[in-house]
Design a protein around this motif. Structure first.
Motif, PDB file in Angstrom:
ATOM      1  N   TYR A 163      74.101  82.771  30.149  1.00 17.53           N
ATOM      2  CA  TYR A 163      74.279  83.042  31.542  1.00 17.53           C
ATOM      3  C   TYR A 163      74.525  81.722  32.252  1.00 17.53           C
ATOM      4  O   TYR A 163      74.203  80.678  31.717  1.00 17.53           O
ATOM      5  CB  TYR A 163      73.026  83.759  32.081  1.00 17.53           C
ATOM      6  CG  TYR A 163      73.099  84.205  33.517  1.00 17.53           C
ATOM      7  CD1 TYR A 163      73.940  85.242  33.902  1.00 17.53           C
ATOM      8  CD2 TYR A 163      72.327  83.583  34.487  1.00 17.53           C
ATOM      9  CE1 TYR A 163      73.997  85.652  35.220  1.00 17.53           C
ATOM     10  CE2 TYR A 163      72.387  84.002  35.809  1.00 17.53           C
ATOM     11  CZ  TYR A 163      73.225  85.028  36.165  1.00 17.53           C
ATOM     12  OH  TYR A 163      73.298  85.420  37.463  1.00 17.53           O
ATOM     13  N   GLU A 164      75.006  81.739  33.469  1.00 18.34           N
ATOM     14  CA  GLU A 164      75.289  80.516  34.233  1.00 18.34           C
ATOM     15  C   GLU A 164      74.112  79.543  34.213  1.00 18.34           C
ATOM     16  O   GLU A 164      74.261  78.372  33.879  1.00 18.34           O
ATOM     17  CB  GLU A 164      75.641  80.899  35.674  1.00 18.34           C
ATOM     18  CG  GLU A 164      75.696  79.734  36.635  1.00 18.34           C
ATOM     19  CD  GLU A 164      75.684  80.179  38.083  1.00 18.34           C
ATOM     20  OE1 GLU A 164      75.588  79.307  38.940  1.00 18.34           O
ATOM     21  OE2 GLU A 164      75.747  81.401  38.355  1.00 18.34           O
ATOM     22  N   ALA A 165      72.942  80.026  34.605  1.00 17.48           N
ATOM     23  CA  ALA A 165      71.757  79.166  34.667  1.00 17.48           C
ATOM     24  C   ALA A 165      70.526  79.969  34.272  1.00 17.48           C
ATOM     25  O   ALA A 165      70.524  81.193  34.361  1.00 17.48           O
ATOM     26  CB  ALA A 165      71.576  78.589  36.069  1.00 17.48           C
ATOM     27  N   ASN A 184      68.025  75.816  35.869  1.00 15.48           N
ATOM     28  CA  ASN A 184      67.871  76.336  37.227  1.00 15.48           C
ATOM     29  C   ASN A 184      66.930  75.399  37.969  1.00 15.48           C
ATOM     30  O   ASN A 184      65.739  75.364  37.691  1.00 15.48           O
ATOM     31  CB  ASN A 184      67.308  77.759  37.176  1.00 15.48           C
ATOM     32  CG  ASN A 184      67.091  78.348  38.550  1.00 15.48           C
ATOM     33  OD1 ASN A 184      67.241  77.669  39.553  1.00 15.48           O
ATOM     34  ND2 ASN A 184      66.731  79.624  38.599  1.00 15.48           N
ATOM     35  N   LEU A 185      67.463  74.653  38.909  1.00 21.78           N
ATOM     36  CA  LEU A 185      66.653  73.705  39.669  1.00 21.78           C
ATOM     37  C   LEU A 185      66.104  74.317  40.956  1.00 21.78           C
ATOM     38  O   LEU A 185      65.471  73.617  41.750  1.00 21.78           O
ATOM     39  CB  LEU A 185      67.467  72.447  39.981  1.00 21.78           C
ATOM     40  CG  LEU A 185      68.019  71.711  38.748  1.00 21.78           C
ATOM     41  CD1 LEU A 185      68.734  70.431  39.170  1.00 21.78           C
ATOM     42  CD2 LEU A 185      66.921  71.404  37.744  1.00 21.78           C
ATOM     43  N   SER A 186      66.366  75.599  41.151  1.00 19.88           N
ATOM     44  CA  SER A 186      65.757  76.351  42.260  1.00 19.88           C
ATOM     45  C   SER A 186      65.000  77.519  41.634  1.00 19.88           C
ATOM     46  O   SER A 186      65.494  78.655  41.612  1.00 19.88           O
ATOM     47  CB  SER A 186      66.821  76.864  43.239  1.00 19.88           C
ATOM     48  OG  SER A 186      67.512  75.806  43.828  1.00 19.88           O
ATOM     49  N   ILE A 195      71.291  75.214  42.882  1.00 12.90           N
ATOM     50  CA  ILE A 195      71.093  73.852  42.378  1.00 12.90           C
ATOM     51  C   ILE A 195      70.909  73.944  40.864  1.00 12.90           C
ATOM     52  O   ILE A 195      70.020  74.643  40.384  1.00 12.90           O
ATOM     53  CB  ILE A 195      69.862  73.177  43.009  1.00 12.90           C
ATOM     54  CG1 ILE A 195      69.951  73.205  44.547  1.00 12.90           C
ATOM     55  CG2 ILE A 195      69.755  71.723  42.548  1.00 12.90           C
ATOM     56  CD1 ILE A 195      68.711  72.659  45.232  1.00 12.90           C
ATOM     57  N   LEU A 196      71.741  73.241  40.115  1.00 11.02           N
ATOM     58  CA  LEU A 196      71.660  73.345  38.658  1.00 11.02           C
ATOM     59  C   LEU A 196      72.031  72.021  38.002  1.00 11.02           C
ATOM     60  O   LEU A 196      72.534  71.113  38.649  1.00 11.02           O
ATOM     61  CB  LEU A 196      72.544  74.481  38.146  1.00 11.02           C
ATOM     62  CG  LEU A 196      73.996  74.610  38.653  1.00 11.02           C
ATOM     63  CD1 LEU A 196      74.900  73.577  38.047  1.00 11.02           C
ATOM     64  CD2 LEU A 196      74.521  76.008  38.337  1.00 11.02           C
ATOM     65  N   SER A 197      71.770  71.955  36.708  1.00 19.87           N
ATOM     66  CA  SER A 197      72.077  70.759  35.927  1.00 19.87           C
ATOM     67  C   SER A 197      72.398  71.190  34.502  1.00 19.87           C
ATOM     68  O   SER A 197      71.753  72.101  33.972  1.00 19.87           O
ATOM     69  CB  SER A 197      70.884  69.803  35.934  1.00 19.87           C
ATOM     70  OG  SER A 197      71.146  68.669  35.135  1.00 19.87           O
ATOM     71  N   PRO A 200      72.663  70.749  26.942  1.00 19.03           N
ATOM     72  CA  PRO A 200      73.564  70.269  25.901  1.00 19.03           C
ATOM     73  C   PRO A 200      74.704  71.234  25.571  1.00 19.03           C
ATOM     74  O   PRO A 200      75.771  70.798  25.115  1.00 19.03           O
ATOM     75  CB  PRO A 200      72.640  70.081  24.703  1.00 19.03           C
ATOM     76  CG  PRO A 200      71.308  69.778  25.306  1.00 19.03           C
ATOM     77  CD  PRO A 200      71.246  70.622  26.531  1.00 19.03           C
ATOM     78  N   VAL A 201      74.516  72.548  25.792  1.00 17.42           N
ATOM     79  CA  VAL A 201      75.557  73.502  25.455  1.00 17.42           C
ATOM     80  C   VAL A 201      76.823  73.268  26.268  1.00 17.42           C
ATOM     81  O   VAL A 201      77.932  73.587  25.814  1.00 17.42           O
ATOM     82  CB  VAL A 201      75.044  74.948  25.632  1.00 17.42           C
ATOM     83  CG1 VAL A 201      74.755  75.259  27.096  1.00 17.42           C
ATOM     84  CG2 VAL A 201      76.041  75.965  25.072  1.00 17.42           C
ATOM     85  N   VAL A 202      76.716  72.695  27.454  1.00 13.94           N
ATOM     86  CA  VAL A 202      77.897  72.493  28.303  1.00 13.94           C
ATOM     87  C   VAL A 202      78.859  71.476  27.677  1.00 13.94           C
ATOM     88  O   VAL A 202      80.038  71.784  27.456  1.00 13.94           O
ATOM     89  CB  VAL A 202      77.485  72.097  29.729  1.00 13.94           C
ATOM     90  CG1 VAL A 202      78.694  71.748  30.561  1.00 13.94           C
ATOM     91  CG2 VAL A 202      76.698  73.219  30.377  1.00 13.94           C
ATOM     92  N   PRO A 203      78.415  70.254  27.361  1.00 12.64           N
ATOM     93  CA  PRO A 203      79.355  69.335  26.684  1.00 12.64           C
ATOM     94  C   PRO A 203      79.733  69.827  25.289  1.00 12.64           C
ATOM     95  O   PRO A 203      80.819  69.485  24.787  1.00 12.64           O
ATOM     96  CB  PRO A 203      78.591  68.011  26.625  1.00 12.64           C
ATOM     97  CG  PRO A 203      77.160  68.380  26.798  1.00 12.64           C
ATOM     98  CD  PRO A 203      77.140  69.583  27.676  1.00 12.64           C
ATOM     99  N   ALA A 204      78.861  70.638  24.646  1.00 10.09           N
ATOM    100  CA  ALA A 204      79.231  71.176  23.340  1.00 10.09           C
ATOM    101  C   ALA A 204      80.477  72.048  23.448  1.00 10.09           C
ATOM    102  O   ALA A 204      81.381  71.970  22.618  1.00 10.09           O
ATOM    103  CB  ALA A 204      78.059  71.978  22.753  1.00 10.09           C
ATOM    104  N   TYR A 205      80.523  72.886  24.492  1.00 11.88           N
ATOM    105  CA  TYR A 205      81.730  73.694  24.715  1.00 11.88           C
ATOM    106  C   TYR A 205      82.912  72.799  25.055  1.00 11.88           C
ATOM    107  O   TYR A 205      84.029  73.036  24.624  1.00 11.88           O
ATOM    108  CB  TYR A 205      81.489  74.721  25.828  1.00 11.88           C
ATOM    109  CG  TYR A 205      81.160  76.084  25.313  1.00 11.88           C
ATOM    110  CD1 TYR A 205      82.163  76.924  24.830  1.00 11.88           C
ATOM    111  CD2 TYR A 205      79.858  76.553  25.305  1.00 11.88           C
ATOM    112  CE1 TYR A 205      81.865  78.188  24.359  1.00 11.88           C
ATOM    113  CE2 TYR A 205      79.540  77.804  24.832  1.00 11.88           C
ATOM    114  CZ  TYR A 205      80.555  78.633  24.362  1.00 11.88           C
ATOM    115  OH  TYR A 205      80.254  79.867  23.875  1.00 11.88           O
TER     116      TYR A 205
END
Length: 205
Positions: A163-165, A184-186, A195-197, A200-205
């Motif tokens: 999911y997104e966050a 999820n920073l909120s 607010i999110l950050s 590792p899965v993001v750079p993996a994609y």
């Protein structure tokens, strides 16, 4: 919905409509296979009448671990006559990738058996829950990318990451579900945090 899409997206050649969401007996749908098919029987001609670019998807089973048991019932009851694509939530976190690939191939055989032709398969959710455990974030990255490659390699038309966050925390009252590609920073926002950050899965994609 079938009136909105053609008006808002006039240049799109395909409009996907997912009619049901995880109608798994008994928690997601308490009816029979015939009653589920009846929903599609009623809706299918309406969508195509209102939208010449409609692609009706169903039934959106919740994962691949049940070996398509519920979906076979719907196919036997005639579902294939009222869908243009078979969509799934192809979670396979606890399933070896080779076994996951075999189940996708079996699904294609079943679709041909009950429809008489090939029906495209769409993955509309796929993810890996870390449960908030930082040590599982690298396995999440590897698993999500590998499962997506297997899904596309086995011929799925599309495959959406979920999911997104992260959307579950004690503060949200929704358990500790950490499928997110982003932190999820909120934490008080259940879905669609502002607010999110990245994990590792993001750079993996």
């Amino acid at each position: 919905m079938a009136q909105f899409f053609p008006r808002e997206f006039p240049h799109e050649s395909e409009h996907l409509y997912q009619l049901t969401w995880e109608p798994d007996y008994p928690w997601g749908f308490k009816g029979t296979s015939a009653q589920l098919v009846r929903i599609y029987q009623l809706a299918y001609p309406v969508f195509h009448k209102l939208d010449p670019h409609a692609i009706v998807l169903g039934p959106t089973c919740s994962d691949v671990k049940q070996d398509w048991h519920d979906e076979i019932g719907a196919l036997k009851a005639g579902l294939a006559r009222y869908i243009d694509g078979f969509d799934i939530h192809d979670y396979c976190q606890s399933l070896p990738l080779a076994q996951y690939a075999r189940r996708l191939r079996r699904l294609k055989v079943l679709l041909r058996r009950y429809s008489g032709h090939d029906i495209p398969i769409y993955g509309t959710e796929q993810g890996f829950d870390t449960g908030g455990d930082v040590a599982k974030e690298l396995p999440q990255a590897l698993a999500d990318v590998r499962e997506n490659l297997v899904s596309l390699g086995e011929g799925l038309r599309i495959n959406f990451a979920f999911y997104e966050a992260d959307f579950g925390t004690k503060a949200s009252g929704y358990g500790n579900n950490a499928y997110g590609y982003y932190y999820n920073l909120s934490p008080r926002v259940r879905f669609g945090t502002d607010i999110l950050s990245p994990k590792p899965v993001v750079p993996a994609y």
